[in-house]
Write a protein that holds these residues in place. Structure first.
Motif, short mmCIF file in Angstrom:
data_model
loop_
_atom_site.label_atom_id
_atom_site.label_comp_id
_atom_site.label_asym_id
_atom_site.label_seq_id
_atom_site.Cartn_x
_atom_site.Cartn_y
_atom_site.Cartn_z
N ARG A 34 0.85 -1.20 0.00
CA ARG A 34 0.00 0.00 0.00
C ARG A 34 0.88 1.25 0.00
NH1 ARG A 34 -1.87 3.86 3.12
NH2 ARG A 34 -0.67 3.15 4.94
N ARG A 35 1.94 1.20 0.76
CA ARG A 35 2.87 2.33 0.85
C ARG A 35 3.72 2.44 -0.43
NH1 ARG A 35 3.78 3.98 6.37
NH2 ARG A 35 2.40 2.82 7.77
N VAL A 36 4.19 1.31 -0.92
CA VAL A 36 5.04 1.29 -2.11
C VAL A 36 4.30 1.86 -3.32
CG1 VAL A 36 6.09 -0.25 -3.83
CG2 VAL A 36 6.58 -0.56 -1.40
N PHE A 37 3.04 1.46 -3.49
CA PHE A 37 2.27 1.91 -4.66
C PHE A 37 1.93 3.40 -4.58
CE2 PHE A 37 0.56 -2.67 -5.18
CZ PHE A 37 1.72 -3.03 -5.84
N ALA A 38 2.13 4.01 -3.42
CA ALA A 38 1.91 5.45 -3.28
C ALA A 38 3.22 6.24 -3.32
CB ALA A 38 1.19 5.73 -1.95
N ASP A 39 4.33 5.54 -3.51
CA ASP A 39 5.65 6.18 -3.52
C ASP A 39 6.07 6.40 -4.97
OD1 ASP A 39 8.44 6.71 -3.50
OD2 ASP A 39 8.59 5.84 -1.51
N GLU A 43 6.65 3.06 -7.26
CA GLU A 43 5.48 2.54 -7.98
C GLU A 43 5.74 2.41 -9.48
OE1 GLU A 43 3.16 4.16 -10.07
OE2 GLU A 43 4.13 6.13 -10.18
N VAL A 44 6.75 3.13 -10.00
CA VAL A 44 7.06 3.03 -11.43
C VAL A 44 7.74 1.71 -11.78
CG1 VAL A 44 7.20 5.51 -11.81
CG2 VAL A 44 9.24 4.28 -11.02
N LEU A 45 8.07 0.90 -10.79
CA LEU A 45 8.69 -0.40 -11.04
C LEU A 45 7.66 -1.49 -11.27
CD1 LEU A 45 11.44 -0.25 -8.25
CD2 LEU A 45 11.69 0.32 -10.68
#
Length: 270
Positions: A34-39, A43-45
């Motif tokens: 949840r945190r990664v997809f908002a970073d 999230e570009v990975l």
């Protein structure tokens, strides 16, 4: 074991039950993604952002904590089928599969459009991405509130050792035209130039003013000044002298500001 990093079975012993460990780990990885997809630099990975990322990472981390090797059977089926079940962890390196997925993530051109910390398409992950990954994972562990004493410290140590398998890491991408800090530095320089120009303007205006002329006159030798002998003129002279001293102080303050400005620039350049 040929993984280059052994699991830590003490973590499973601390928890005492693999199902309990797997459930807790899935909560952690769900919060983590949840945190990664908002970073913006992480999230570009990802081409797609679905729940299966949390499931896979949960399986991987449960295995690294001494739990089931189900991750290998799910993610490395061909290699796993060629090995006996009890020896699969000796014959298959799961990090190889992870590195393969990471290679695909590194090629994504969305990295070039993201902030500099995302790096460049086709290049290694950056130190900023590494640090962000660890930061989000630690935050997720603390958010879910690990109920097992002595677990968090050992788990963080395991993560840090595992992270070394994905290096070396690259520096952040430079902005076009040079260093990524170019724009902010350039704007700061323009502000400094304006400030110095204003100080010079004030100094020139002061020199051209009547107050500066009066101050110059008051500092002339007495022999060059018209003799004034009456008390009224003498009092006026004293008043002008006080005014001149005040003007001297004002001029000195302008010079002081200018010197301080120059010193600031020298320190910044150093």
């Amino acid at each position: 074991m040929a993984w280059g990093l052994d699991p830590d079975p003490m973590l499973l012993l601390v928890v005492g039950d693999e199902k309990h460990l797997a459930r807790w780990m899935h909560l952690v990885t769900t919060e983590f993604y949840r945190r990664v997809f908002a970073d913006p630099i992480l999230e570009v990975l990802f081409v797609e952002k679905s729940d299966h990322h949390a499931t896979r990472l949960s399986q991987f981390l449960t295995m690294m904590c001494g739990g089931s090797v189900q991750y290998i059977f799910d993610r490395c089926p061909k290699q796993a089928d060629s090995s006996q079940a009890q020896d699969v962890h000796l014959c298959v390196d799961p990090f190889g599969t992870v590195r393969g997925r990471h290679w695909h993530a590194q090629q994504l051109h969305a990295r070039d459009e993201a902030p500099p910390g995302a790096g460049q398409a086709g290049k290694a992950f950056t130190t900023s991405q590494r640090d962000a990954w660890m930061s989000h994972m630690l935050a997720a562990v603390r958010y879910v509130k690990c109920p097992f004493s002595d677990f968090e410290a050992r788990f963080v140590n395991l993560l840090e050792r595992a992270m070394e398998r994905y290096g070396p890491f690259a520096p952040d991408r430079q902005q076009e035209g040079g260093d990524s800090s170019y724009c902010s530095t350039h704007w700061a320089q323009e502000e400094d130039d304006d400030e110095l120009a204003e100080l010079h303007r004030q100094q020139d205006a002061f020199r051209a003013s009547d107050r500066a002329a009066a101050a110059s006159l008051s500092r002339q030798p007495k022999a060059l000044q018209s003799p004034q002998k009456d008390l009224t003129t003498f009092a006026g002279h004293i008043n002008r002298r006080a005014q001149a001293e005040a003007v001297d102080d004002e001029f000195a303050e302008l010079l002081k500001q200018q010197d301080a400005f120059r010193a600031r620039g020298e320190i910044a350049a150093a």
